[in-house]
Design an enzyme around this catalytic site. Structure first.
Site, PDB file in Angstrom:
ATOM      1  N   ARG A 104       0.880  -1.175   0.000  1.00  0.00           N
ATOM      2  CA  ARG A 104       0.000   0.000   0.000  1.00  0.00           C
ATOM      3  C   ARG A 104       0.914   1.221   0.000  1.00  0.00           C
ATOM      4  NH1 ARG A 104      -5.329   1.494   3.433  1.00  0.00           N
ATOM      5  NH2 ARG A 104      -6.121   0.127   1.819  1.00  0.00           N
ATOM      6  N   HIS A 131      -7.326   0.732  -6.444  1.00  0.00           N
ATOM      7  CA  HIS A 131      -7.527  -0.098  -5.243  1.00  0.00           C
ATOM      8  C   HIS A 131      -8.259  -1.386  -5.665  1.00  0.00           C
ATOM      9  CE1 HIS A 131      -7.825  -1.284  -1.217  1.00  0.00           C
ATOM     10  NE2 HIS A 131      -8.732  -0.456  -0.743  1.00  0.00           N
ATOM     11  N   GLN A 134     -10.216  -3.954  -3.201  1.00  0.00           N
ATOM     12  CA  GLN A 134     -11.550  -3.551  -2.737  1.00  0.00           C
ATOM     13  C   GLN A 134     -12.630  -3.990  -3.726  1.00  0.00           C
ATOM     14  OE1 GLN A 134     -12.316  -1.849   0.304  1.00  0.00           O
ATOM     15  NE2 GLN A 134     -14.339  -2.559  -0.290  1.00  0.00           N
ATOM     16  N   ASP A 219     -17.099   7.199  -1.828  1.00  0.00           N
ATOM     17  CA  ASP A 219     -15.852   7.104  -1.057  1.00  0.00           C
ATOM     18  C   ASP A 219     -15.602   8.499  -0.471  1.00  0.00           C
ATOM     19  OD1 ASP A 219     -13.359   6.324  -0.065  1.00  0.00           O
ATOM     20  OD2 ASP A 219     -12.360   6.318  -2.023  1.00  0.00           O
ATOM     21  N   CYS A 259     -16.194   1.706   0.511  1.00  0.00           N
ATOM     22  CA  CYS A 259     -15.027   0.891   0.894  1.00  0.00           C
ATOM     23  C   CYS A 259     -14.656   1.076   2.362  1.00  0.00           C
ATOM     24  CB  CYS A 259     -13.847   1.202  -0.011  1.00  0.00           C
ATOM     25  SG  CYS A 259     -13.254   2.899   0.081  1.00  0.00           S
ATOM     26  N   ARG A 287     -13.526  -8.490   2.258  1.00  0.00           N
ATOM     27  CA  ARG A 287     -12.107  -8.271   1.946  1.00  0.00           C
ATOM     28  C   ARG A 287     -11.321  -9.535   2.318  1.00  0.00           C
ATOM     29  NH1 ARG A 287     -10.044  -3.138   1.693  1.00  0.00           N
ATOM     30  NH2 ARG A 287      -8.187  -4.264   1.025  1.00  0.00           N
TER      31      ARG A 287
HETATM   32  N1  NVA Z   1      -9.820   6.766  -1.619  1.00  0.00           N
HETATM   33  C1  NVA Z   1      -9.467   6.364  -0.274  1.00  0.00           C
HETATM   34  C2  NVA Z   1      -9.707   4.906  -0.081  1.00  0.00           C
HETATM   35  C3  NVA Z   1      -9.385   4.384   1.308  1.00  0.00           C
HETATM   36  C4  NVA Z   1      -9.573   2.904   1.442  1.00  0.00           C
HETATM   37  C5  NVA Z   1      -7.997   6.722  -0.015  1.00  0.00           C
HETATM   38  O1  NVA Z   1      -7.170   6.516  -0.913  1.00  0.00           O
HETATM   39  O2  NVA Z   1      -7.696   7.204   1.075  1.00  0.00           O
HETATM   40  N1   CP Z   2     -11.208  -0.021   2.432  1.00  0.00           N
HETATM   41  C1   CP Z   2      -9.939  -0.087   2.884  1.00  0.00           C
HETATM   42  O1   CP Z   2      -8.992  -0.346   2.135  1.00  0.00           O
HETATM   43  O2   CP Z   2      -9.794   0.124   4.221  1.00  0.00           O
HETATM   44  P1   CP Z   2      -8.440   0.346   5.038  1.00  0.00           P
HETATM   45  O3   CP Z   2      -7.867   1.680   4.594  1.00  0.00           O
HETATM   46  O4   CP Z   2      -8.855   0.343   6.471  1.00  0.00           O
HETATM   47  O5   CP Z   2      -7.485  -0.760   4.718  1.00  0.00           O
END
Ligand code: NVA
Ligand code: CP
Length: 302
Positions: A104, A131, A134, A219, A259, A287
């Site tokens: 990540r 992502h 997800q 989101d 998500c 997930r």
């Molecule tokens: N769009 C959000 C998704 C978090 C799971 C981010 O990148 O923070």
């Molecule tokens: N939806 C998701 O990826 O959640 P986290 O940021 O908690 O991993």
């Protein structure tokens, strides 16, 4: 045998994605029945986190435990990667010792470089651009509650962000139509939109975009790394909230997905996300099951 990576949904064929979805449903049933299934015994997944996470870390870590394997939580704060060791060097070294790597991070180019130099499968667990993990969970959740998503209409409400980009790829891979309701200036990558213009369209008005839709998704307005834009975005996204009016415009059987983490009162109202029949908790739990199917697909040697 060439190593398979999962950096976007386009790394797998529609048939493989469908196979993983069905396997996720099966693995969920097996786990709920208390069946021990350990296809990744003695295998290790390295989990590199350069951004925060609740769901992603817990689902991958628990998935590896249930599969009889092990996971390593590697925060960039504690590794040499965070002190500037080249990505290519890190990829060569880490992949020489583990069986799979989950990352990540910020730039999508980082996971691409990592994958290029890795001798084991690399999984994108969120970048600024995509992502895909997800989407495995979201598609499994839709299948469990409503059956096949093929031919359905999905509406994305909000930022043209990493989740939105993965929904664009999903429209192609799972064969549905996608309407994107986002304010001007917050469009998704237009090259990606144009490459999928047979099934993806931008509709500026949230209510128009939601009409008769089968799935409404949103989101956060400000993603990780955009915290300083929060106030500006609250103004820009004021008309891009999923509320009762939006859900009433959608099909009577429409599902709502997010998500998570969610900001109630911003991108979604509490009455929508906390509705009695909400599927967001199934979506979050999936997930675990969907990614177990992915781990088995990429890492199982039997
Ligand atoms: N769009 C959000 C998704 C978090 C799971 C981010 O990148 O923070
Ligand atoms: N939806 C998701 O990826 O959640 P986290 O940021 O908690 O991993």
């Amino acid at each position: 045998m060439t190593v398979r990576h999962f950096l976007t949904l386009k790394d797998l064929t529609p048939a493989e994605l469908n196979q993983i979805m069905m396997r996720g449903i099966e693995l969920k049933q097996m786990q709920k029945a208390g069946e021990i299934f350990e296809p990744l015994k003695n295998q290790t997944l390295a989990m590199i986190f350069e951004k925060s996470s609740t769901r992603t870390r817990i689902s991958f870590e628990t998935g590896m435990t249930q599969f009889g394997g092990h996971s390593l939580f590697l925060s960039s704060r504690d590794t040499q990667l965070g002190r500037g060791e080249p990505i290519a060097d890190s990829a060569r070294v880490i992949s020489s010792m583990v069986d799979g790597i989950m990352i990540r991070t910020f730039g999508h180019d980082i996971v691409e470089t990592f994958a290029k130099h890795s001798s084991v499968p690399v999984i994108n667990a969120l970048t600024d651009d995509f992502h895909p993990c997800q989407l495995l969970a979201d598609m499994q959740t839709y299948q469990e509650h409503r059956g096949s998503i093929q031919g359905k209409t999905v509406t994305w409400v909000g930022d043209g962000n990493n989740m939105c980009h993965s929904y664009i790829n999903a429209a192609a891979q799972y064969d549905f139509k996608l309407r994107i309701a986002c304010p001007e200036g917050y469009d998704p990558n237009m090259d990606l939109v144009n490459a999928h213009k047979d099934r993806v369209e931008i509709v500026r008005n949230t209510l128009d975009a939601s009409e008769n839709s089968d799935l409404i998704v949103t989101d956060v307005w400000a993603s990780m790394g955009q915290e300083e834009e929060q106030k500006l975005r609250e103004v820009a996204f004021a008309d891009y909230q999923v509320n009762t009016s939006v859900m009433q415009k959608a099909d009577t059987d429409a599902l709502f997905m997010h998500c998570l983490p969610a900001h109630r009162g911003e991108e979604v109202t509490a009455d929508v996300i906390d509705a009695k029949d909400t599927v967001v908790w199934d979506e979050a739990e999936n997930r675990l099951h969907a990614q177990k199917a992915l781990l088995e697909f990429l890492m199982s040697k039997v």
